[in-house]
Design an enzyme around this catalytic site. Sequence first.
Site, mmCIF file in Angstrom:
data_model
loop_
_atom_site.group_PDB
_atom_site.id
_atom_site.type_symbol
_atom_site.label_atom_id
_atom_site.label_comp_id
_atom_site.label_asym_id
_atom_site.label_seq_id
_atom_site.Cartn_x
_atom_site.Cartn_y
_atom_site.Cartn_z
ATOM 1 N N ASP A 9 -30.982 100.667 40.820
ATOM 2 C CA ASP A 9 -31.208 101.802 39.916
ATOM 3 C C ASP A 9 -30.645 103.032 40.631
ATOM 4 O OD1 ASP A 9 -32.217 104.009 38.570
ATOM 5 O OD2 ASP A 9 -34.258 103.221 38.452
ATOM 6 N N ASN A 23 -22.542 112.780 28.491
ATOM 7 C CA ASN A 23 -21.735 112.990 27.277
ATOM 8 C C ASN A 23 -21.271 114.446 27.278
ATOM 9 O OD1 ASN A 23 -23.836 114.601 26.047
ATOM 10 N ND2 ASN A 23 -24.914 112.675 25.681
ATOM 11 N N GLY A 31 -29.251 105.580 28.293
ATOM 12 C CA GLY A 31 -28.643 104.872 29.419
ATOM 13 C C GLY A 31 -28.902 105.550 30.751
ATOM 14 N N VAL A 32 -27.865 105.543 31.572
ATOM 15 C CA VAL A 32 -28.014 106.084 32.918
ATOM 16 C C VAL A 32 -28.264 107.600 32.880
ATOM 17 C CG1 VAL A 32 -25.529 106.417 33.369
ATOM 18 C CG2 VAL A 32 -27.083 105.887 35.251
ATOM 19 N N ASP A 33 -27.721 108.265 31.887
ATOM 20 C CA ASP A 33 -27.921 109.712 31.720
ATOM 21 C C ASP A 33 -29.412 110.024 31.528
ATOM 22 O OD1 ASP A 33 -27.334 112.382 31.285
ATOM 23 O OD2 ASP A 33 -26.390 112.091 29.334
ATOM 24 N N SER A 116 -18.770 104.440 31.246
ATOM 25 C CA SER A 116 -18.236 104.045 29.919
ATOM 26 C C SER A 116 -18.504 102.604 29.493
ATOM 27 C CB SER A 116 -16.716 104.281 29.807
ATOM 28 O OG SER A 116 -16.429 105.643 29.593
ATOM 29 N N THR A 117 -19.115 101.785 30.361
ATOM 30 C CA THR A 117 -19.262 100.368 29.985
ATOM 31 C C THR A 117 -20.576 100.054 29.269
ATOM 32 O OG1 THR A 117 -20.211 99.665 32.101
ATOM 33 C CG2 THR A 117 -17.803 99.649 31.915
ATOM 34 N N VAL A 119 -23.008 102.236 26.323
ATOM 35 C CA VAL A 119 -22.901 102.653 24.920
ATOM 36 C C VAL A 119 -21.445 102.950 24.529
ATOM 37 C CG1 VAL A 119 -23.615 104.470 23.293
ATOM 38 C CG2 VAL A 119 -25.252 103.543 24.902
ATOM 39 N N TYR A 120 -20.624 103.357 25.483
ATOM 40 C CA TYR A 120 -19.228 103.702 25.174
ATOM 41 C C TYR A 120 -18.295 102.487 25.098
ATOM 42 C CZ TYR A 120 -20.166 108.760 25.517
ATOM 43 O OH TYR A 120 -20.623 110.038 25.304
HETATM 44 P P1 ADP Z 1 -21.675 105.225 28.837
HETATM 45 O O1 ADP Z 1 -22.130 106.067 27.682
HETATM 46 O O2 ADP Z 1 -20.708 105.952 29.763
HETATM 47 O O3 ADP Z 1 -21.189 103.882 28.410
HETATM 48 P P2 ADP Z 1 -24.294 104.148 29.642
HETATM 49 O O4 ADP Z 1 -25.381 104.887 30.332
HETATM 50 O O5 ADP Z 1 -24.537 103.665 28.261
HETATM 51 O O6 ADP Z 1 -22.983 105.083 29.735
HETATM 52 O O7 ADP Z 1 -23.879 102.900 30.522
HETATM 53 C C1 ADP Z 1 -23.170 103.001 31.724
HETATM 54 C C2 ADP Z 1 -23.664 101.943 32.691
HETATM 55 O O8 ADP Z 1 -24.838 102.422 33.351
HETATM 56 C C3 ADP Z 1 -24.060 100.625 32.034
HETATM 57 O O9 ADP Z 1 -23.490 99.572 32.779
HETATM 58 C C4 ADP Z 1 -25.592 100.614 32.162
HETATM 59 O O10 ADP Z 1 -26.081 99.295 32.294
HETATM 60 C C5 ADP Z 1 -25.775 101.365 33.449
HETATM 61 N N1 ADP Z 1 -27.105 101.941 33.724
HETATM 62 C C6 ADP Z 1 -28.098 102.277 32.866
HETATM 63 N N2 ADP Z 1 -29.151 102.787 33.552
HETATM 64 C C7 ADP Z 1 -28.815 102.767 34.875
HETATM 65 C C8 ADP Z 1 -29.466 103.133 36.100
HETATM 66 N N3 ADP Z 1 -30.703 103.641 36.114
HETATM 67 N N4 ADP Z 1 -28.787 102.957 37.278
HETATM 68 C C9 ADP Z 1 -27.545 102.447 37.288
HETATM 69 N N5 ADP Z 1 -26.881 102.081 36.185
HETATM 70 C C10 ADP Z 1 -27.509 102.236 34.989
#
Ligand code: ADP
Length: 170
Positions: A9, A23, A31-33, A116-117, A119-120
Amino acid sequence: MNINAIQADITRLKVDAVVNAANTSLLGGGGVDGAIHRAAGPELLTACKELGGCATGEAKLTDGFELPARYVIHTVGPVWKGGEQGEEALLASCYRQSLALAATVNADTVAFPSISTGVYRFPIQQAAAIAVSTVKTVLKKYPSVESVTFCCFSADELAVYNACLNQLTD
Ligand code: ADP
């Protein structure tokens, strides 16, 4: 120069800078954001509001607030639209601009999520190949950055990054 991949994480990593896959509004998302904003606390959103958004392929800096990381580098990856809309160049630009910012604040250790991998919907194999090759090239320009970690959320993602890293040994 040390480039590695782990499954973790990203909000837990004690590095100088973590990169956020944000974004264009920089006002938080899923997601990670979302995870980074929750872990950093409300001051992060206040700081982001002052930045006035971020274009796709660019990067902006804030403090890490309650995160173990000192800084957050917010970058906006491209939404995958089939590959003919400059997605590859924009994704490479995210990694390039993020590392340039890290170097300007003397961040020695940097961690990236898989930009980007999620939701994008950028295909993971292609995204990982771009991430690894761009970081490897760009790091030669920034010798102060000692280590870059690809922080993968899933074991599947980690396997893809490790395969790319193994192909790129000197
Ligand atoms: P994007 O909109 O750029 O695609 P996302 O957040 O949807 O961004 O996904 C980007 C990556 O981050 C995905 O592989 C997702 O599984 C991963 N992710 C989500 N939460 C975390 C976290 N807490 N730490 C690391 N990676 C994460």
